[in-house]
Design a protein around this motif. Structure first.
Motif, PDB file in Angstrom:
ATOM      1  N   UNK A  27      17.206 -87.792  -2.609  1.00 10.11           N
ATOM      2  CA  UNK A  27      16.335 -87.423  -1.508  1.00 10.11           C
ATOM      3  C   UNK A  27      17.045 -86.753  -0.343  1.00 10.11           C
ATOM      4  N   UNK A  28      18.363 -86.859  -0.290  1.00  8.89           N
ATOM      5  CA  UNK A  28      19.115 -86.223   0.799  1.00  8.89           C
ATOM      6  C   UNK A  28      19.036 -84.714   0.651  1.00  8.89           C
ATOM      7  N   UNK A  29      18.834 -84.028   1.766  1.00 11.24           N
ATOM      8  CA  UNK A  29      18.804 -82.576   1.729  1.00 11.24           C
ATOM      9  C   UNK A  29      19.619 -82.021   2.880  1.00 11.24           C
ATOM     10  N   UNK A  30      20.393 -80.983   2.595  1.00 16.16           N
ATOM     11  CA  UNK A  30      21.251 -80.356   3.595  1.00 16.16           C
ATOM     12  C   UNK A  30      20.977 -78.858   3.665  1.00 16.16           C
ATOM     13  N   UNK A  31      21.154 -78.331   4.862  1.00 16.44           N
ATOM     14  CA  UNK A  31      21.009 -76.900   5.073  1.00 16.44           C
ATOM     15  C   UNK A  31      22.030 -76.150   4.220  1.00 16.44           C
ATOM     16  N   UNK A  32      21.587 -75.062   3.597  1.00 18.79           N
ATOM     17  CA  UNK A  32      22.450 -74.189   2.799  1.00 18.79           C
ATOM     18  C   UNK A  32      22.120 -72.760   3.209  1.00 18.79           C
ATOM     19  N   UNK A  33      23.046 -72.091   3.881  1.00 16.48           N
ATOM     20  CA  UNK A  33      22.799 -70.750   4.387  1.00 16.48           C
ATOM     21  C   UNK A  33      23.218 -69.722   3.339  1.00 16.48           C
ATOM     22  N   UNK A  34      22.246 -68.929   2.886  1.00 19.69           N
ATOM     23  CA  UNK A  34      22.533 -67.915   1.868  1.00 19.69           C
ATOM     24  C   UNK A  34      23.467 -66.861   2.462  1.00 19.69           C
ATOM     25  N   UNK A  35      24.538 -66.575   1.750  1.00 23.88           N
ATOM     26  CA  UNK A  35      25.505 -65.557   2.165  1.00 23.88           C
ATOM     27  C   UNK A  35      25.595 -64.508   1.057  1.00 23.88           C
ATOM     28  N   UNK A  36      26.477 -63.548   1.232  1.00 25.37           N
ATOM     29  CA  UNK A  36      26.595 -62.471   0.256  1.00 25.37           C
ATOM     30  C   UNK A  36      27.058 -62.996  -1.103  1.00 25.37           C
ATOM     31  N   UNK A  37      26.625 -62.312  -2.168  1.00 20.93           N
ATOM     32  CA  UNK A  37      27.094 -62.633  -3.513  1.00 20.93           C
ATOM     33  C   UNK A  37      28.605 -62.426  -3.577  1.00 20.93           C
ATOM     34  N   UNK A  38      29.259 -63.198  -4.424  1.00 20.27           N
ATOM     35  CA  UNK A  38      30.701 -63.102  -4.634  1.00 20.27           C
ATOM     36  C   UNK A  38      30.960 -62.709  -6.083  1.00 20.27           C
ATOM     37  N   UNK A  39      32.094 -62.045  -6.365  1.00 21.70           N
ATOM     38  CA  UNK A  39      32.411 -61.695  -7.758  1.00 21.70           C
ATOM     39  C   UNK A  39      32.635 -62.958  -8.587  1.00 21.70           C
TER      40      UNK A  39
END
Length: 196
Positions: A69-81
């Motif tokens: 049930x725990x949820x944390x913020x995850x900020x989408x960043x640029x794709x990586x190789x």
């Protein structure tokens, strides 16, 4: 894939950073995931899922949630190789993401079988199972509506209640697992450039 990595390459100078630039193609039979502990401006975890020939990436400031049930913020960043999935080392200060990077977990990710991940991720949600060296079980991700003026794409990463979720464990996995799954080194040893 070249366009997917254009933002990654725009932010980095290959003459200044040891980070991979996609020259080596990592061959995988099943889609991989990696979690990298990254001590940049502040300590956070980078969560990456192989998708369309690159690693879709999110910065998770409070770490990957492990309690049900725990949820944390995850900020989408640029794709990586894809070859970034094996990167461990120190990005020089002053460079984008400057700081020490540890390979904290790795394994394969399995999308929820009843759903098409390429469709659901575009819709703003994803349900998957991780089979890692440390992380096991189910998680979901869902995109949030950005606040006015916010440039970043905020998501939430949530641990699903399953056989692997143990509320009594809390953050023990993060607190107790302080070495690389690849080299066994601590953050300090990686920063000091100690041999693997």
């Amino acid at each position: 894939m070249a366009q997917k990595l254009s933002e990654y390459k725009r932010k980095r100078d290959p003459k200044e950073t040891p980070e991979p630039f996609g020259a080596k193609r990592r061959k995988t039979k099943e889609p991989i995931f990696v979690v990298q502990r990254h001590d940049a401006r502040r300590l956070h975890y980078d969560f990456r899922l192989e998708r369309n020939g690159a690693l879709a990436s999110w910065a998770v400031p409070k770490g990957v949630p492990l309690e049900p049930g725990q949820q944390n913020l995850a900020v989408h960043v640029e794709d990586h190789p894809l070859d970034y999935g094996g990167f461990e080392g120190t990005i020089p200060k002053g460079e984008y993401g400057g700081g020490t990077v540890m390979l904290w977990d790795q394994g394969r990710w399995i999308p929820e079988p009843s759903k098409d991940p390429s469709k659901t991720i575009e819709e703003g949600h994803l349900h998957f199972t991780l089979e890692g060296e440390r992380m096991k079980g189910e998680w979901v991700m869902f995109r949030l509506k950005p606040r006015p003026g916010e440039k970043a794409e905020p998501w939430m990463l949530k641990k699903v209640t399953d056989d692997y979720a143990d509320p009594a464990e809390g953050d023990a996995l993060v607190d107790n697992c302080v070495t690389s799954v690849e080299t066994g080194r601590t953050m300090a040893e990686i920063a000091a450039g100690e041999a693997q």
